[in-house]
Design an enzyme around this catalytic site. Structure first.
Site, PDB file in Angstrom:
ATOM      1  N   GLN A 128       0.851  -1.203   0.000  1.00 43.96           N
ATOM      2  CA  GLN A 128       0.000   0.000   0.000  1.00 43.96           C
ATOM      3  C   GLN A 128       0.882   1.247   0.000  1.00 43.96           C
ATOM      4  OE1 GLN A 128      -2.149   0.435   3.693  1.00 43.96           O
ATOM      5  NE2 GLN A 128      -3.758   1.657   2.741  1.00 43.96           N
ATOM      6  N   GLY A 129       0.855   2.015  -1.071  1.00 52.17           N
ATOM      7  CA  GLY A 129       1.687   3.212  -1.179  1.00 52.17           C
ATOM      8  C   GLY A 129       0.878   4.476  -0.960  1.00 52.17           C
ATOM      9  N   SER A 131       1.188   6.563   2.510  1.00 53.24           N
ATOM     10  CA  SER A 131       1.906   7.523   3.362  1.00 53.24           C
ATOM     11  C   SER A 131       3.198   8.017   2.723  1.00 53.24           C
ATOM     12  CB  SER A 131       2.264   6.865   4.694  1.00 53.24           C
ATOM     13  OG  SER A 131       1.131   6.303   5.283  1.00 53.24           O
ATOM     14  N   GLU A 246      -9.719  -1.405   5.618  1.00 57.00           N
ATOM     15  CA  GLU A 246      -8.618  -1.613   6.563  1.00 57.00           C
ATOM     16  C   GLU A 246      -9.108  -1.489   8.012  1.00 57.00           C
ATOM     17  OE1 GLU A 246      -5.211   0.874   5.815  1.00 57.00           O
ATOM     18  OE2 GLU A 246      -3.942  -0.292   7.167  1.00 57.00           O
ATOM     19  N   GLU A 388      -5.943   9.304  17.343  1.00 53.07           N
ATOM     20  CA  GLU A 388      -6.407  10.703  17.406  1.00 53.07           C
ATOM     21  C   GLU A 388      -7.274  11.025  16.176  1.00 53.07           C
ATOM     22  OE1 GLU A 388      -3.182   9.840  17.833  1.00 53.07           O
ATOM     23  OE2 GLU A 388      -3.032  10.160  19.987  1.00 53.07           O
TER      24      GLU A 388
HETATM   25  C1  LIG Z   1       3.155  -0.792  11.511  1.00 49.52           C
HETATM   26  C2  LIG Z   1       2.781   0.240  10.483  1.00 49.52           C
HETATM   27  C3  LIG Z   1       2.553  -0.150   9.180  1.00 49.52           C
HETATM   28  C4  LIG Z   1       2.217   0.814   8.226  1.00 49.52           C
HETATM   29  N1  LIG Z   1       2.030   0.377   6.932  1.00 49.52           N
HETATM   30  C5  LIG Z   1       1.728   1.295   5.978  1.00 49.52           C
HETATM   31  C6  LIG Z   1       1.594   0.880   4.618  1.00 49.52           C
HETATM   32  O1  LIG Z   1       1.749  -0.304   4.279  1.00 49.52           O
HETATM   33  N2  LIG Z   1       1.334   1.813   3.682  1.00 49.52           N
HETATM   34  C7  LIG Z   1       1.146   3.137   4.010  1.00 49.52           C
HETATM   35  O2  LIG Z   1       0.861   3.927   3.115  1.00 49.52           O
HETATM   36  N3  LIG Z   1       1.299   3.574   5.282  1.00 49.52           N
HETATM   37  C8  LIG Z   1       1.589   2.677   6.268  1.00 49.52           C
HETATM   38  N4  LIG Z   1       1.748   3.095   7.583  1.00 49.52           N
HETATM   39  C9  LIG Z   1       1.729   4.538   7.853  1.00 49.52           C
HETATM   40  C10 LIG Z   1       0.502   5.005   8.634  1.00 49.52           C
HETATM   41  O3  LIG Z   1      -0.622   5.030   7.817  1.00 49.52           O
HETATM   42  C11 LIG Z   1       0.863   6.408   9.168  1.00 49.52           C
HETATM   43  O4  LIG Z   1       1.917   6.226  10.103  1.00 49.52           O
HETATM   44  C12 LIG Z   1      -0.309   7.056   9.856  1.00 49.52           C
HETATM   45  O5  LIG Z   1      -1.290   7.411   8.921  1.00 49.52           O
HETATM   46  C13 LIG Z   1       0.134   8.337  10.642  1.00 49.52           C
HETATM   47  O6  LIG Z   1       0.882   9.187   9.857  1.00 49.52           O
HETATM   48  P1  LIG Z   1       2.300   9.749  10.333  1.00 49.52           P
HETATM   49  O7  LIG Z   1       3.124   8.582  10.770  1.00 49.52           O
HETATM   50  O8  LIG Z   1       2.847  10.612   9.238  1.00 49.52           O
HETATM   51  O9  LIG Z   1       2.021  10.620  11.619  1.00 49.52           O
HETATM   52  P2  LIG Z   1       1.498  12.135  11.653  1.00 49.52           P
HETATM   53  O10 LIG Z   1       0.326  12.254  10.731  1.00 49.52           O
HETATM   54  O11 LIG Z   1       2.649  13.043  11.438  1.00 49.52           O
HETATM   55  O12 LIG Z   1       0.987  12.239  13.127  1.00 49.52           O
HETATM   56  C14 LIG Z   1       1.861  12.487  14.253  1.00 49.52           C
HETATM   57  C15 LIG Z   1       0.995  12.606  15.493  1.00 49.52           C
HETATM   58  O13 LIG Z   1       0.113  13.757  15.378  1.00 49.52           O
HETATM   59  C16 LIG Z   1      -1.237  13.363  15.529  1.00 49.52           C
HETATM   60  N5  LIG Z   1      -2.104  14.122  14.610  1.00 49.52           N
HETATM   61  C17 LIG Z   1      -1.865  14.377  13.304  1.00 49.52           C
HETATM   62  N6  LIG Z   1      -2.893  15.094  12.765  1.00 49.52           N
HETATM   63  C18 LIG Z   1      -3.786  15.284  13.770  1.00 49.52           C
HETATM   64  C19 LIG Z   1      -5.040  15.933  13.848  1.00 49.52           C
HETATM   65  N7  LIG Z   1      -5.590  16.508  12.778  1.00 49.52           N
HETATM   66  N8  LIG Z   1      -5.710  15.930  15.038  1.00 49.52           N
HETATM   67  C20 LIG Z   1      -5.160  15.298  16.139  1.00 49.52           C
HETATM   68  N9  LIG Z   1      -3.959  14.694  16.120  1.00 49.52           N
HETATM   69  C21 LIG Z   1      -3.284  14.665  14.958  1.00 49.52           C
HETATM   70  C22 LIG Z   1      -1.266  11.894  15.182  1.00 49.52           C
HETATM   71  O14 LIG Z   1      -2.373  11.214  15.774  1.00 49.52           O
HETATM   72  C23 LIG Z   1       0.067  11.409  15.711  1.00 49.52           C
HETATM   73  O15 LIG Z   1      -0.020  11.140  17.084  1.00 49.52           O
HETATM   74  C24 LIG Z   1       2.103   2.181   8.559  1.00 49.52           C
HETATM   75  C25 LIG Z   1       2.322   2.578   9.889  1.00 49.52           C
HETATM   76  C26 LIG Z   1       2.682   1.634  10.839  1.00 49.52           C
HETATM   77  C27 LIG Z   1       2.940   2.094  12.232  1.00 49.52           C
END
Ligand SMILES: Cc1cc2nc3c(=O)[nH]c(=O)nc-3n(C[C@H](O)[C@H](O)[C@H](O)COP(=O)(O)OP(=O)(O)OC[C@H]3O[C@@H](n4cnc5c(N)ncnc54)[C@H](O)[C@@H]3O)c2cc1C
Length: 410
Positions: A128-129, A131, A246, A388
């Site tokens: 899944q591409g 993030s 998902e 969140e």
């Molecule tokens: C084990 C694992 C597998 C994954 N696999 C995939 C994958 O296969 N493909 C893929 O595309 N992605 C994948 N992901 C990525 C995942 O979808 C993202 O990590 C997730 O969407 C959060 O984005 P971020 O890490 O950029 O955090 P951020 O969006 O930067 O968030 C950082 C913090 O700020 C908080 N926050 C952000 N915006 C808000 C808001 N509006 N209100 C309140 N709080 C907020 C968040 O809750 C978090 O605590 C994976 C993640 C993990 C941990």
């Protein structure tokens, strides 16, 4: 409230039960059954073929696409019986659960014929591409671009946290196809072959030594124009369908793995002389209550699906927030009751099962079951939309609270 299933669903249950008894290795249901790493990989290799021959992979899909056309309730019973037996039901999580159903919903007839058989037979693996380094929760701000060149899209950009990218044949990828359009409007959903020049996969090694997700760099990577799902610049809507699958994929069975794990934690508490500690008992009861609530929440999702009331998005957001936070607390409890023993690496280092939650670190960092689950629980409040973000969805869509103020990015 009558929680019994109708007679025909119970007949179907008996059919699946006997199939599982006939096809799982001898001794599977016995106390203490285990496999060596070699036996496990031989089992994994054979099991996908058996599942396909039994017609159990994506069995809810229509028969014209090689599914069994199971009703919602039959599909629930199927999931329940495999979960009860502890038998894997999937060929490839991303194919079976995410992109397959998305293609079924949005794909053209030609796309369905081209992509679905490979998923059903376990021949094509997917990642899944979505993030990117600067676009996780705020996914619509993604910057990977796809530009049309004749009959092809040319893709440039970077994805991150891409689980299983190192094994995948295809990525279902969100890319910006109209940079001038408003954020959500200029995105398309593309199916892109991974094994081609310009795709660079760099593993991200985690604290327990495993590296199941990756950074993926795309430099002039190509896919046919026809590999767009749901039409040009319509990718946001299509992606929301994928995220819905998902968040809701294990609504009625997810609690079972937590219940099994809870039994293990109780056993650890007794073994470590903590079974009489009132504070430990209090936390154990709270976890057990949470698991029961997960089961009831699963019934809510099922009732919604059976009645066609279309509340799944709200219910799934509530449930994802609840189970992920509860499981994190439970695994903290597990490590607390084990005390210093929790610091000793007691695993085998082999990777068991099909799901990421079952990983065992690597040979020189062999975490045991509960240690692996503890590490993985830290990620459960993040993947598939953070707790969140689920709260925002619950607040806005379920409780009708005012929308979150928009951030000015200029
Ligand atoms: C084990 C694992 C597998 C994954 N696999 C995939 C994958 O296969 N493909 C893929 O595309 N992605 C994948 N992901 C990525 C995942 O979808 C993202 O990590 C997730 O969407 C959060 O984005 P971020 O890490 O950029 O955090 P951020 O969006 O930067 O968030 C950082 C913090 O700020 C908080 N926050 C952000 N915006 C808000 C808001 N509006 N209100 C309140 N709080 C907020 C968040 O809750 C978090 O605590 C994976 C993640 C993990 C941990």
């Amino acid at each position: 409230m009558d929680l019994a299933y109708p007679a025909d669903a119970e007949e179907f249950r008996a059919e699946i039960r006997s199939w599982l008894e006939e096809n799982l290795p001898a001794g599977w249901f016995d106390e203490g059954f285990s496999m060596t790493p070699e036996e496990r990989s031989a089992f994994n290799a054979e099991w996908t073929t058996k599942l396909y021959e039994g017609g159990w992979i994506c069995a809810s899909w229509p028969t014209e696409y090689e599914g069994k056309g199971l009703s919602i309730l039959q599909n629930v019973v199927l999931n329940e019986e495999f979960a009860r037996a502890g038998a894997p039901l999937r060929a490839d999580f991303f194919g079976d659960t995410l992109v397959g159903p998305t293609i079924l919903q949005w794909g053209t007839e030609e796309q369905k014929r081209r992509f679905l058989p490979g998923i059903l037979r376990g021949e094509t693996s997917w990642c899944q591409g979505f993030s990117e380094p600067n676009s996780g929760s705020d996914l619509a701000s993604l910057a990977t671009k796809a530009v049309r060149d004749g009959d092809e899209w040319v893709i440039n950009g970077q994805k991150v946290w891409t689980t299983q990218a190192q094994h995948a044949d295809y990525v279902f990828l969100l890319a910006r196809t109209d940079p001038g359009a408003p954020m959500h409007a200029g995105i398309s959903y593309l199916l892109v072959p991974m094994r081609q020049p310009g795709v660079e996969v760099r593993p991200i090694v985690q604290v327990d030594g495993s590296a199941e997700f990756n950074e993926v760099f795309f430099t002039d990577v190509r896919c046919p124009v026809d590999n767009i799902i749901g039409g040009e610049n319509n990718g946001w809507k299509v992606a929301m369908t994928t995220l819905g699958f998902e968040r809701g994929s294990s609504a009625t069975t997810g609690y079972r793995r937590f219940l099994k794990e809870w039994d293990r934690i109780v056993a650890e508490a007794r073994a470590h002389g903590r079974g009489d500690d009132p504070l430990v008992r209090d936390r154990l009861v709270r976890s057990w209550q949470d698991i029961k609530l997960m089961q009831i929440n699963g019934f809510r999702v099922l009732t919604d699906a059976l009645n066609g009331t279309h509340e799944a998005a709200k219910l799934n957001a509530c449930n994802k927030m609840f189970w992920s936070e509860s499981h994190r607390r439970t695994m903290e409890l597990a490590l607390d009751v084990m005390g210093l023993d929790a610091q000793i690496l007691v695993g085998t280092g082999d990777v068991e099962g099909f799901l990421p939650g079952n990983r065992r670190g690597r040979d020189d960092y062999p975490v045991g079951d509960l240690q692996a689950s503890f590490f993985f629980s830290r990620s459960e409040t993040i993947w598939g939309g953070t707790a969140e973000i689920q709260r925002n969805i619950v607040g806005e869509r379920a409780l009708g609270l005012p929308k979150e103020p928009k951030v000015d990015r200029s």
